[in-house]
Design a protein around this motif. Structure first.
Motif, PDB file in Angstrom:
ATOM      1  N   PHE A   3       0.830  -1.209   0.000  1.00 38.38           N
ATOM      2  CA  PHE A   3       0.000   0.000   0.000  1.00 38.38           C
ATOM      3  C   PHE A   3       0.863   1.257   0.000  1.00 38.38           C
ATOM      4  N   SER A   4       1.883   1.289   0.893  1.00 38.92           N
ATOM      5  CA  SER A   4       2.707   2.477   0.992  1.00 38.92           C
ATOM      6  C   SER A   4       3.562   2.665  -0.259  1.00 38.92           C
ATOM      7  N   ASN A   5       4.141   1.546  -0.774  1.00 39.75           N
ATOM      8  CA  ASN A   5       4.951   1.646  -1.986  1.00 39.75           C
ATOM      9  C   ASN A   5       4.133   2.157  -3.164  1.00 39.75           C
ATOM     10  N   SER A   6       2.880   1.728  -3.215  1.00 38.07           N
ATOM     11  CA  SER A   6       2.035   2.115  -4.348  1.00 38.07           C
ATOM     12  C   SER A   6       1.776   3.617  -4.379  1.00 38.07           C
ATOM     13  N   GLN A   7       1.940   4.299  -3.207  1.00 39.33           N
ATOM     14  CA  GLN A   7       1.771   5.749  -3.194  1.00 39.33           C
ATOM     15  C   GLN A   7       2.798   6.416  -4.099  1.00 39.33           C
ATOM     16  N   VAL A   8       4.043   5.887  -4.070  1.00 41.20           N
ATOM     17  CA  VAL A   8       5.105   6.439  -4.915  1.00 41.20           C
ATOM     18  C   VAL A   8       4.876   6.033  -6.367  1.00 41.20           C
ATOM     19  N   LEU A   9       4.628   4.752  -6.601  1.00 37.35           N
ATOM     20  CA  LEU A   9       4.473   4.245  -7.967  1.00 37.35           C
ATOM     21  C   LEU A   9       3.315   4.923  -8.687  1.00 37.35           C
ATOM     22  N   ARG A  10       2.201   5.079  -7.999  1.00 38.38           N
ATOM     23  CA  ARG A  10       1.036   5.705  -8.629  1.00 38.38           C
ATOM     24  C   ARG A  10       1.310   7.168  -8.940  1.00 38.38           C
ATOM     25  N   ALA A  11       1.979   7.891  -7.986  1.00 34.04           N
ATOM     26  CA  ALA A  11       2.301   9.303  -8.223  1.00 34.04           C
ATOM     27  C   ALA A  11       3.247   9.450  -9.414  1.00 34.04           C
ATOM     28  N   MET A  12       4.240   8.562  -9.527  1.00 38.36           N
ATOM     29  CA  MET A  12       5.154   8.596 -10.667  1.00 38.36           C
ATOM     30  C   MET A  12       4.414   8.304 -11.964  1.00 38.36           C
ATOM     31  N   PHE A  13       3.561   7.313 -11.941  1.00 40.93           N
ATOM     32  CA  PHE A  13       2.829   6.909 -13.143  1.00 40.93           C
ATOM     33  C   PHE A  13       1.892   8.012 -13.620  1.00 40.93           C
ATOM     34  N   ASP A  14       1.276   8.733 -12.640  1.00 38.56           N
ATOM     35  CA  ASP A  14       0.319   9.796 -12.979  1.00 38.56           C
ATOM     36  C   ASP A  14       0.995  11.137 -13.219  1.00 38.56           C
ATOM     37  N   GLY A  15       2.318  11.222 -13.038  1.00 38.53           N
ATOM     38  CA  GLY A  15       3.025  12.469 -13.286  1.00 38.53           C
ATOM     39  C   GLY A  15       2.789  13.528 -12.235  1.00 38.53           C
ATOM     40  N   LEU A  16       2.553  13.118 -10.977  1.00 40.83           N
ATOM     41  CA  LEU A  16       2.327  14.078  -9.904  1.00 40.83           C
ATOM     42  C   LEU A  16       3.642  14.711  -9.446  1.00 40.83           C
ATOM     43  N   ALA A  17       3.543  15.855  -8.781  1.00 39.90           N
ATOM     44  CA  ALA A  17       4.733  16.580  -8.347  1.00 39.90           C
ATOM     45  C   ALA A  17       5.277  16.075  -7.023  1.00 39.90           C
ATOM     46  N   SER A  18       4.481  15.347  -6.269  1.00 37.73           N
ATOM     47  CA  SER A  18       4.934  14.858  -4.966  1.00 37.73           C
ATOM     48  C   SER A  18       4.088  13.671  -4.545  1.00 37.73           C
ATOM     49  N   CYS A  19       4.530  13.024  -3.494  1.00 37.48           N
ATOM     50  CA  CYS A  19       3.769  11.911  -2.927  1.00 37.48           C
ATOM     51  C   CYS A  19       4.070  11.839  -1.441  1.00 37.48           C
ATOM     52  N   GLN A  20       3.204  11.182  -0.706  1.00 36.17           N
ATOM     53  CA  GLN A  20       3.408  11.027   0.725  1.00 36.17           C
ATOM     54  C   GLN A  20       2.640   9.822   1.214  1.00 36.17           C
ATOM     55  N   GLY A  21       3.021   9.339   2.374  1.00 33.84           N
ATOM     56  CA  GLY A  21       2.351   8.178   2.942  1.00 33.84           C
ATOM     57  C   GLY A  21       2.650   8.055   4.419  1.00 33.84           C
ATOM     58  N   GLU A  22       2.161   6.993   5.007  1.00 35.58           N
ATOM     59  CA  GLU A  22       2.339   6.771   6.433  1.00 35.58           C
ATOM     60  C   GLU A  22       2.519   5.281   6.670  1.00 35.58           C
ATOM     61  N   ARG A  23       3.439   4.927   7.533  1.00 36.42           N
ATOM     62  CA  ARG A  23       3.638   3.531   7.876  1.00 36.42           C
ATOM     63  C   ARG A  23       4.357   3.443   9.216  1.00 36.42           C
ATOM     64  N   THR A  24       4.385   2.256   9.791  1.00 36.82           N
ATOM     65  CA  THR A  24       5.080   2.027  11.050  1.00 36.82           C
ATOM     66  C   THR A  24       6.243   1.078  10.798  1.00 36.82           C
ATOM     67  N   LEU A  25       7.445   1.484  11.206  1.00 37.62           N
ATOM     68  CA  LEU A  25       8.662   0.705  11.009  1.00 37.62           C
ATOM     69  C   LEU A  25       9.180   0.216  12.355  1.00 37.62           C
ATOM     70  N   THR A  26      10.135  -0.701  12.300  1.00 36.92           N
ATOM     71  CA  THR A  26      10.765  -1.214  13.519  1.00 36.92           C
ATOM     72  C   THR A  26      12.259  -0.950  13.449  1.00 36.92           C
ATOM     73  N   SER A  27      12.800  -0.318  14.470  1.00 34.23           N
ATOM     74  CA  SER A  27      14.228   0.004  14.485  1.00 34.23           C
ATOM     75  C   SER A  27      15.049  -1.231  14.849  1.00 34.23           C
ATOM     76  N   LEU A  28      16.367  -1.095  14.738  1.00 36.56           N
ATOM     77  CA  LEU A  28      17.246  -2.202  15.099  1.00 36.56           C
ATOM     78  C   LEU A  28      17.130  -2.561  16.580  1.00 36.56           C
ATOM     79  N   ALA A  29      16.729  -1.582  17.395  1.00 40.34           N
ATOM     80  CA  ALA A  29      16.554  -1.830  18.832  1.00 40.34           C
ATOM     81  C   ALA A  29      15.171  -2.382  19.155  1.00 40.34           C
ATOM     82  N   GLY A  30      14.348  -2.572  18.125  1.00 40.33           N
ATOM     83  CA  GLY A  30      13.016  -3.127  18.332  1.00 40.33           C
ATOM     84  C   GLY A  30      11.943  -2.100  18.605  1.00 40.33           C
ATOM     85  N   ARG A  31      12.270  -0.798  18.507  1.00 40.84           N
ATOM     86  CA  ARG A  31      11.253   0.233  18.732  1.00 40.84           C
ATOM     87  C   ARG A  31      10.294   0.304  17.556  1.00 40.84           C
ATOM     88  N   LYS A  32       9.026   0.465  17.839  1.00 37.65           N
ATOM     89  CA  LYS A  32       8.036   0.718  16.801  1.00 37.65           C
ATOM     90  C   LYS A  32       8.029   2.223  16.523  1.00 37.65           C
TER      91      LYS A  32
END
Length: 429
Positions: free
Chosen positions: A111-140
């Protein structure tokens, strides 16, 4: 920060990194307080351009029909550089450590990756999204990422992804949602309390009258020569007051639920008489005289029980005001009813108490504002709501050391009610 191919081995930063620029630019990038990840999307941009030239219009639909395309695009992506804030975000000791664990730190997110791909495909000037990652220390780490997309295809080799750690914002949002839930619960409890208090306030007087009537009937029947006729008359009155109590509860429930007013043509003289009968026992017990001054033929178009509630409230308030001001000395309360205009009738309750001790006497009709030490501040507020729902107004006509006069208007007839939306016509009981 949002690579479409984050599960492939990243390309280590080298001569193509930001370090290849001048020293000042490198320092600005390296020390920027916002995590910045530089990625190479040039191969992906070329592949998407070829799809458009081939006639592909719906990118999402094309991905569904060709699931292998995702893996193909992943192979075309690479990391270029990361600043110190990015390393800190992921608890990485160095860029080498970060890139070595990129597959774990930046897992694919369709879902998050598609925000970039769709914006590139549609010729938009920018893109943005939201997601939760996990650090090397295990922090969310919940993040919001943004990226500006260039017009020049060659510049896709160095896309800058900016990340914003929204952990604190998320926590504040959760606290706010919890607070809102608690406030909503408190409001429901408060509303229930107001309803219970309102009903208790309104039925207190008829219940007291019922008790007085029953006690009187017992005395009539307990005599050596029982007076059955008087006892029967008293019990019949108590029965009527009991019916009125039930009706008050029903009308209150309907009124608070927004139901239309069950209006009918009323004889003001009869309504005032019913109120005087209802409050006479309390008035007599406190040496207070009750008077009636009703203009001949005066009528009102309203709900009988509601009008009785209003007048009873006002008279009881007057009795309490007289007791507070005069103690055991005699006092008086007068109920008046007369024509006010071509469309309205005015009712007045005038007492000989000590007046309303308030900066603005009309404020006594506001909810939970009471001039009595033990008052709940609901009686006059409810009176105001009922009067206004009938198309009338209520106000303090006069107040002072010698007493107070409170007035309210009601429509005179059903013809006057033509433009009052909440009034429903009904036949007289």
């Amino acid at each position: 920060m949002e690579p479409a191919v984050s599960d492939v081995q990243p390309r280590p930063a080298n001569a193509n990194s930001e370090a290849s620029g001048n020293g000042a630019s490198d320092d600005l990038f390296r020390n920027a307080p916002i995590p910045i990840l530089v990625e190479d999307w040039s191969g992906i941009q070329q592949r998407l351009s070829s799809l458009k030239k081939a006639g592909v219009v719906d990118l999402d639909g094309y991905f569904e029909e060709n699931p292998g395309l995702i893996d193909e695009l992943r192979d075309l992506h690479g990391f270029v550089d990361a600043n110190d804030a990015t390393l800190a975000l992921f608890d990485a000791a160095s860029k080498e450590v970060f890139f070595a664990h990129a597959r774990k730190l930046l897992p694919a997110d369709r879902f998050s990756n598609s925000q970039v791909l769709r914006a590139m495909f549609d010729g938009l000037a920018s893109c943005q999204g939201e997601r939760t990652l996990t650090s090397l220390a295990g922090r969310k780490v919940p993040i919001v990422w943004r990226c500006a997309l260039p017009d020049d295809a060659e510049r896709y080799g160095r896309l800058h992804f900016y990340a914003f750690d929204v952990t604190e914002h998320k926590e504040n949002t959760r606290r706010l949602e919890a607070l809102r839930a608690e406030m909503a619960h408190t409001a429901r409890v408060s509303m229930a309390g107001q309803l219970v208090a309102s009903i208790t306030h309104e039925i207190g007087q008829p219940l007291a009258a019922i008790r007085t009537g029953i006690d009187a009937a017992i005395r009539w029947l307990s005599r050596s020569q029982p007076n059955v006729d008087e006892a029967l008359a008293t019990l019949l009155n108590a029965t009527r007051w009991a019916d009125d109590t039930s009706e008050i509860c029903r009308r209150l429930r309907s009124f608070l639920g927004g139901a239309p007013i069950e209006a009918q043509s009323l004889d003001c003289d009869e309504v005032v008489d019913s109120v005087l009968t209802l409050v006479s026992s309390e008035a007599n017990a406190n040496n207070i005289l009750l008077h009636k001054n009703v203009e001949r033929g005066a009528t009102a178009f309203a709900d009988r029980i509601h009008v009785q509630q209003i007048l009873t409230n006002l008279v009881i308030n007057s009795i309490h005001a007289i007791l507070a001001a005069n103690g055991d000395e005699a006092g008086s309360v007068e109920i008046r009813a007369m024509a006010f205009s071509m469309t309205h009738t005015v009712f007045e309750v005038v007492d000989s108490g000590g007046g309303i001790k308030a900066a603005n006497p009309d404020d006594v009709c506001q909810p939970f504002l009471s001039t009595k030490r033990e008052g709940m501040g609901l009686g006059l507020a409810l009176c105001k709501s009922i009067v206004e729902s009938h198309g009338g107004k209520i106000w303090v006509a006069s107040t002072g050391a010698t007493g107070t006069s409170i007035s309210f208007t009601l429509l005179r007839s059903d013809h006057s009610a033509a433009n009052t939306d909440r009034i429903r016509y009904s036949n007289p009981a």
